[in-house]
Write a protein that holds these residues in place. Structure first.
Motif, short mmCIF file in Angstrom:
data_model
loop_
_atom_site.label_atom_id
_atom_site.label_comp_id
_atom_site.label_asym_id
_atom_site.label_seq_id
_atom_site.Cartn_x
_atom_site.Cartn_y
_atom_site.Cartn_z
N GLU A 1 45.84 6.08 -30.18
CA GLU A 1 45.26 6.61 -28.95
C GLU A 1 44.41 5.54 -28.25
OE1 GLU A 1 44.70 8.96 -25.92
OE2 GLU A 1 46.16 9.28 -27.54
N GLU A 2 43.62 4.81 -29.11
CA GLU A 2 42.78 3.73 -28.59
C GLU A 2 43.65 2.69 -27.90
OE1 GLU A 2 39.50 2.91 -28.34
OE2 GLU A 2 39.34 5.07 -28.80
N ASN B 1 46.58 3.05 -26.79
CA ASN B 1 47.15 3.63 -25.57
C ASN B 1 46.18 3.53 -24.41
OD1 ASN B 1 49.72 4.39 -25.72
ND2 ASN B 1 49.31 6.36 -26.69
N LYS B 2 44.89 3.84 -24.76
CA LYS B 2 43.88 3.80 -23.71
C LYS B 2 43.79 2.38 -23.13
CE LYS B 2 40.51 6.99 -25.15
NZ LYS B 2 39.26 7.00 -25.88
N THR B 3 43.74 1.39 -24.08
CA THR B 3 43.65 0.00 -23.63
C THR B 3 44.85 -0.35 -22.75
OG1 THR B 3 42.78 -0.40 -25.83
CG2 THR B 3 43.18 -2.34 -24.48
N ARG C 1 46.69 1.71 -21.10
CA ARG C 1 46.61 2.40 -19.80
C ARG C 1 45.68 1.64 -18.85
NH1 ARG C 1 47.28 7.24 -22.49
NH2 ARG C 1 45.06 7.53 -22.80
N SER C 2 44.55 1.15 -19.45
CA SER C 2 43.60 0.46 -18.58
C SER C 2 44.20 -0.86 -18.09
CB SER C 2 42.26 0.29 -19.29
OG SER C 2 41.92 -1.05 -19.39
N SER D 1 46.65 -0.08 -15.46
CA SER D 1 46.12 0.24 -14.14
C SER D 1 45.55 -1.03 -13.49
CB SER D 1 45.11 1.37 -14.20
OG SER D 1 43.85 0.87 -14.55
#
Ligand code: ADP
Length: 524
Positions: free
Chosen positions: A138-139, A141-143, A145-146, A149
């Protein structure tokens, strides 16, 4: 024992079973909390963290299913194993549906129990590991995603920048197109392969072409269409042919047939860049029809007026001579013969001017003709000098002839004209007097005549231009004291060119000038 030991809550209201199992499990290395009632079990569950609940299904008023629910509430990953007698097998199966890991039939097979517990704990360990991985994932993924973006932002910014550049480029290309298409000259740009990259609207108008494009055509195709002298490229690629080098230096003028005959001047410049010698050519076509027509009118005017002036002038001269012959002695005594001589002299000057103008007009039309006879240049020099000797008392003519005869193939009158012009210039442009030296000698295959004076000289930057028609050096124009029309040298050069020779000047301001012309020697 290490902190990592698995914790097991063991619940059974049969004291003997409880003790036995507790002993077995401790021996296996587990951290065991053994309780004998449902109430104690609930307390234990609420008060602490267990990895595994091993409980009898039927204890007292609080049964195993309740404990199972409590343990799952506390930690959904707690492994629950139910101990059950054969009679309550049904309930055990039901317990599985509620999330129990497994059940064991009483009396317990110890090995089976150990194995089941070990599997249960393994499952828990795997589930935990999975959860940890999920958290990491999840972490990550977050990275991602950031990053994504951020990247999108950057891509958007770059795209906007690019779009702006493209727009600017289109705008400047549009401006360039507008400029090129509004030019009042024809323009063709060739690429390095010698093919047309672009041609402007004026080119099409000039050559009466329809909207069909010249783009992609070769220089030869273009020459066929425009009837211009062809550009010679060495194929492949635009390696300049030697004849093209000459074409580059010199503008070509050609005619285009049509409802109105047009005169076009073609100028060529190479496009140099990219480190390669020539990466293209720019050809400019100027419509010089109007200019040509005006020149033609001027030439016609020149020719007509000089012809018209010549006739009355000849008759004035004739009558002046007649008058001079018939002059009564008393009139002669009164000085009338001097007056007639002035008239004759001025008429001769005027005739010379008119003849010069006629010559210019002949040169322009290409009709200047010279006779070709064998003649002795040395005698010609002597005669011409003799003729001019008396004209200026302050000048001394010094003639040097190393070879006599000095035979050339030429035109007596025209060469006399050239020499007279050079000698009178030498006199005219050395107003303080001095020597005028004339040499005629053989120089290799040629005969060479040099006329040297010690007069005002000609500035270096104007020396090349004095052979153009109507050109006079700036100081001469300013001072107005020398007269003349700037035609003598133009005509002299045309005559010498026509006879296959060449003429040039060497001069230093304030020290004098030397004019030299050469003619091919007559070899028989
Ligand atoms: P013109 O003498 O009638 O002006 P020319 O064609 O004979 O015409 O000569 C052109 C120009 O060249 C002259 O106006 C003068 O400026 C220059 N020039 C010719 N000969 C000489 C010379 N010997 N010394 C200095 N300047 C000369």
């Amino acid at each position: 024992m290490s902190e990592d030991r698995s914790r097991i809550l063991l619940v059974d209201d049969e004291q003997s079973v409880l003790l036995t199992l507790e002993a077995v499990l401790k021996q296996e290395g587990y951290d065991v909390a053994a309780v004998g009632s449902g109430a104690d079990a609930l307390k234990a569950i609420r008060g602490g963290q267990f990895d595994l609940l091993l409980t009898d299904l039927r204890i007292d008023e609080i049964d195993g299913l309740t404990l199972l629910a409590a343990a799952q509430k506390r930690d959904p990953e707690t492994i629950s194993i139910l101990l059950t007698g054969y009679a309550s097998l049904e309930s055990a199966v039901q317990a599985l549906r509620h999330g129990a890991f497994n059940y064991l039939l009483k009396p317990c097979n110890i090995d089976e129990m150990k194995l089941t517990i070990a599997r249960g704990l393994e499952k828990k360990r795997l589930a935990e590991a999975l959860r940890e991985r999920l958290v990491e994932l999840e972490e990550a993924n977050k990275t991602i995603r950031s990053f994504t973006s951020q990247l999108e932002g950057k891509v958007q910014a770059a795209t906007a920048e690019l779009a702006e550049r493209v727009r600017e480029l289109q705008e400047s290309r549009g401006r360039l197109d507008a400029v090129i298409d509004s030019m009042q000259d024809g323009l063709i740009v060739y690429d390095r392969e010698g093919r047309v990259l672009r041609a402007n609207a004026f080119t099409r108008a000039l050559f009466g072409l329809g909207p069909e494009d010249l783009v992609g055509r070769t220089a030869q195709d273009v020459a066929n269409i425009t009837s211009e002298p062809p550009l010679e490229f060495n194929q492949p690629g635009l390696v300049l042919a030697s004849s093209l080098d000459e074409q580059l230096a010199e503008a070509a003028i050609f005619e285009v047939e049509g409802p109105r005959k047009r005169f076009v001047r073609r100028l060529i410049s190479p496009v140099v860049g990219d480190g390669s010698p020539v990466s293209g050519l720019v050809v400019v076509y100027q419509d010089i029809t109007d200019q040509k027509e005006v020149e033609q009118l001027k030439d016609d005017f020149l020719s007509i007026t000089s012809h018209e002036l010549k006739t009355p002038l000849t008759s004035i001269m004739g009558y002046a001579q007649l008058l001079s012959r018939r002059l009564p002695p008393e009139a002669r005594k009164a000085g009338s013969d001097d007056v007639i001589e002035v008239i004759e002299n001025q008429c001769r000057r005027m005739k010379r001017l008119v003849e010069d103008l006629l010559d210019v007009s002949r040169i322009e039309r290409g009709t200047l003709e010279t006779a070709h006879t064998v003649l002795d240049l040395a005698s010609l020099v002597e005669n011409t000098v003799k003729k001019l000797k008396g004209t200026s008392p302050i000048h001394e003519f010094v003639v040097s002839l190393t070879e006599k005869p000095l035979t050339v193939w030429g035109d007596d009158d025209r060469l006399d004209q050239v020499l007279t012009n050079l000698l009178s210039n030498a006199v005219k442009y050395s107003p303080d007097g001095g020597k005028v030296e004339v040499r005629a000698a053989r120089n290799g295959e040629n005969a060479e005549v040099a006329v040297r004076d010690y007069g005002i000289g000609i500035p270096a930057d104007q020396q090349a231009r004095i052979f153009s028609r109507f050109y006079q050096a700036e100081s001469v124009v300013r001072s107005r004291r020398f007269g003349g029309m700037g035609l003598g040298l133009f005509i002299s050069k045309a005559i010498i060119d026509e006879l296959g020779g060449s003429i040039n000047v060497q001069s230093t301001v304030g020290r004098g000038s030397t004019f030299r012309f050469t003619l091919p020697l007559y070899t028989g």
